[in-house]
Motif scaffolding. Sequence first.
Motif, short mmCIF file in Angstrom:
data_model
loop_
_atom_site.label_atom_id
_atom_site.label_comp_id
_atom_site.label_asym_id
_atom_site.label_seq_id
_atom_site.Cartn_x
_atom_site.Cartn_y
_atom_site.Cartn_z
N LYS A 1 0.83 -1.22 0.00
CA LYS A 1 0.00 0.00 0.00
C LYS A 1 0.86 1.26 0.00
O LYS A 1 0.34 2.37 0.12
N GLY A 2 2.18 1.08 -0.10
CA GLY A 2 3.09 2.21 0.00
C GLY A 2 3.27 2.96 -1.30
O GLY A 2 2.50 2.81 -2.26
N VAL A 3 4.35 3.76 -1.34
CA VAL A 3 4.64 4.61 -2.50
C VAL A 3 5.97 4.19 -3.09
O VAL A 3 6.98 4.10 -2.38
N LEU A 4 5.98 3.92 -4.40
CA LEU A 4 7.20 3.52 -5.10
C LEU A 4 7.62 4.64 -6.04
O LEU A 4 6.85 5.07 -6.89
N ARG A 5 8.86 5.14 -5.83
CA ARG A 5 9.42 6.16 -6.72
C ARG A 5 10.84 5.73 -7.07
O ARG A 5 11.73 5.77 -6.22
N GLY A 6 11.05 5.28 -8.30
CA GLY A 6 12.37 4.80 -8.68
C GLY A 6 12.74 3.58 -7.86
O GLY A 6 12.00 2.60 -7.83
N GLU A 7 13.86 3.66 -7.18
CA GLU A 7 14.31 2.53 -6.37
C GLU A 7 13.96 2.71 -4.89
O GLU A 7 14.45 1.97 -4.05
N ARG A 8 13.11 3.68 -4.58
CA ARG A 8 12.73 3.94 -3.19
C ARG A 8 11.29 3.51 -2.94
O ARG A 8 10.38 3.89 -3.67
N LEU A 9 11.09 2.75 -1.89
CA LEU A 9 9.76 2.32 -1.47
C LEU A 9 9.47 2.93 -0.11
O LEU A 9 10.22 2.74 0.85
N LEU B 1 -6.21 12.24 7.23
CA LEU B 1 -6.92 11.25 8.04
C LEU B 1 -7.59 10.29 7.07
O LEU B 1 -8.33 10.72 6.16
N ASN B 2 -7.29 9.00 7.19
CA ASN B 2 -7.87 7.96 6.34
C ASN B 2 -7.65 8.21 4.85
O ASN B 2 -8.53 7.94 4.02
N CYS B 3 -6.47 8.72 4.51
CA CYS B 3 -6.14 8.96 3.10
C CYS B 3 -4.78 8.37 2.74
O CYS B 3 -4.08 8.90 1.88
N ASP B 4 -4.39 7.29 3.40
CA ASP B 4 -3.11 6.66 3.07
C ASP B 4 -3.13 6.17 1.63
O ASP B 4 -4.17 5.70 1.15
N PRO B 5 -2.02 6.27 0.89
CA PRO B 5 -0.70 6.73 1.35
C PRO B 5 -0.38 8.15 0.90
O PRO B 5 0.77 8.47 0.59
N MET B 6 -1.37 9.06 0.86
CA MET B 6 -1.17 10.37 0.26
C MET B 6 -0.05 11.17 0.93
O MET B 6 0.76 11.80 0.25
#
Length: 509
Positions: A26-34, A484-489
């Motif tokens: 459920k996270g954020v992937l940018r290039g080689e960073r998670l 609030l309740n808007c992950d992963p913004m």
Amino acid sequence: VLLVRNRMEFSALGSKCPHYGAPLSKGVLRGERLRCPWHGACFNIRTGDIEEYPALDCLSCFKVTVEGGKVFITAKKKVLTLPAVTELKQHLGRCLLNQNTMLLLGGGVAALVCAETLRQEGFTGRIIMATNEKHVPYDKSKLSKKLNLKAEDVYLRKPEFLEAQGIELWTEKEAVSVDFQKQKVHFMDGSSQKYHQLLIATGSHSNFLKVPGADLQNVCTLQTPEDSSKILELATGKNLVIIGASFIERIQACKLPAPARDTNGSSLQPGAAAKLPAWLLAGYSCFYSSTAWNFLMNTQTSPFQMLQNKGVKFHMKTELCELRGKDGKVREAVLGNGKKLPADVVVVGIGSIPSSAFLKDTSIARDDKGAILVDLHMQTNIPNVFAAGDVVSFPVAQLNGAHSSIHHQQVAEAHGHFAALNMLKKEKALHTVPYFWTTMLGKSIRYAGCGKGYTDTVVKGSLEQQKFLIFYIRDGHVTAAASLNCDPMVSLIAEVLYLGKQISKEEAE
């Protein structure tokens, strides 16, 4: 296992963040960073290494092959049952031939991460952590979330772990002075210790209550596991008054057991001396805007309303004038508006101050609040002396490099990491985006950036439905965001800010 594709390259990693177990899918992937969706920890998808805190452990990595258009992952079963790699990266450990001594004052996360980073980066000399605490470094954020925890329940590292890394821990060892010329620290017990490099990470402590009766028994602060147990024992079935309305005190009101709230007509009664609670007014404020204030106070599902439904009474726009007692114990709190509150126990949470008084007569640079001034290398104005965590004021990227103090776990850990790199002469400048979180009545709030001095807000979503994202605007650009309740913004916005990109007000809208 979490399978990640970055363009046409695949990586396989542990699927849960080692910090609190958040699902990284459920996270954020940018290039080689998670980046973790809950608390902002970042990992390199090739190696599993930490690239941003608060996680202390790396992710497990697994072999990936692609054959015939299919992706195959190879892993040992026992590794798959582990949430993360709990060992440090390969290091040389302690070598007695290396006589260099790194002395770390403080036993919090800044000192802990500094010590671990020193070992990870190949330092083989002596590492000493000296703290006035009784325990190994522990997760202080948990103290306000559950009041019946044992100290061992919140340890970040076990004593055996530190011993295995050759990290000496001196507990109940309080520094009283530093001789910067002789590179020597003197302690309360009369002993002293020389150093080659010094890290000052002594943190902060609660402001003292300055009203008549402040010295009565059962007037408490919440700073240690022992404080937590004491408050729970004293408050159960009693009248409790909480002075201040910071997020720690507000969480306490949520987590105390029912008998401390409303049995036999007793209640929690936080007395606050401001129109808005401290956790809203601070430079790290999550929700200080008119629309958010309306949500907090006026909607039926607002946090304050939910607390009131649980027997909590708020006394705002007033202040504590006096505590009165009987037989040496507190019995009553007198407010500025004339109200008198029955008080068997008083918990004080009126802010904190840097723990730097022992540096008072030295030449180290501090601001008017006592915070040690450091640069982006965590270097003070004294050679071979670094500082990190709550005790410092540092240049904040989101404030265009202006100095500020930010008291939160993730920031302190980043400080400790970069301090270690520069103690080893690696010349690495601090690069982090402050990331804050808290929980109230099961509702998780995320916050990234630094909203100090903001002039406008953009609110997306619905405050009434408790699902929203707030952008904080300064000079036409987003400087912080809360949700609030808007992950992963918030994690996504943190990553954008980390990359040095600007989000305009128009883009936020």
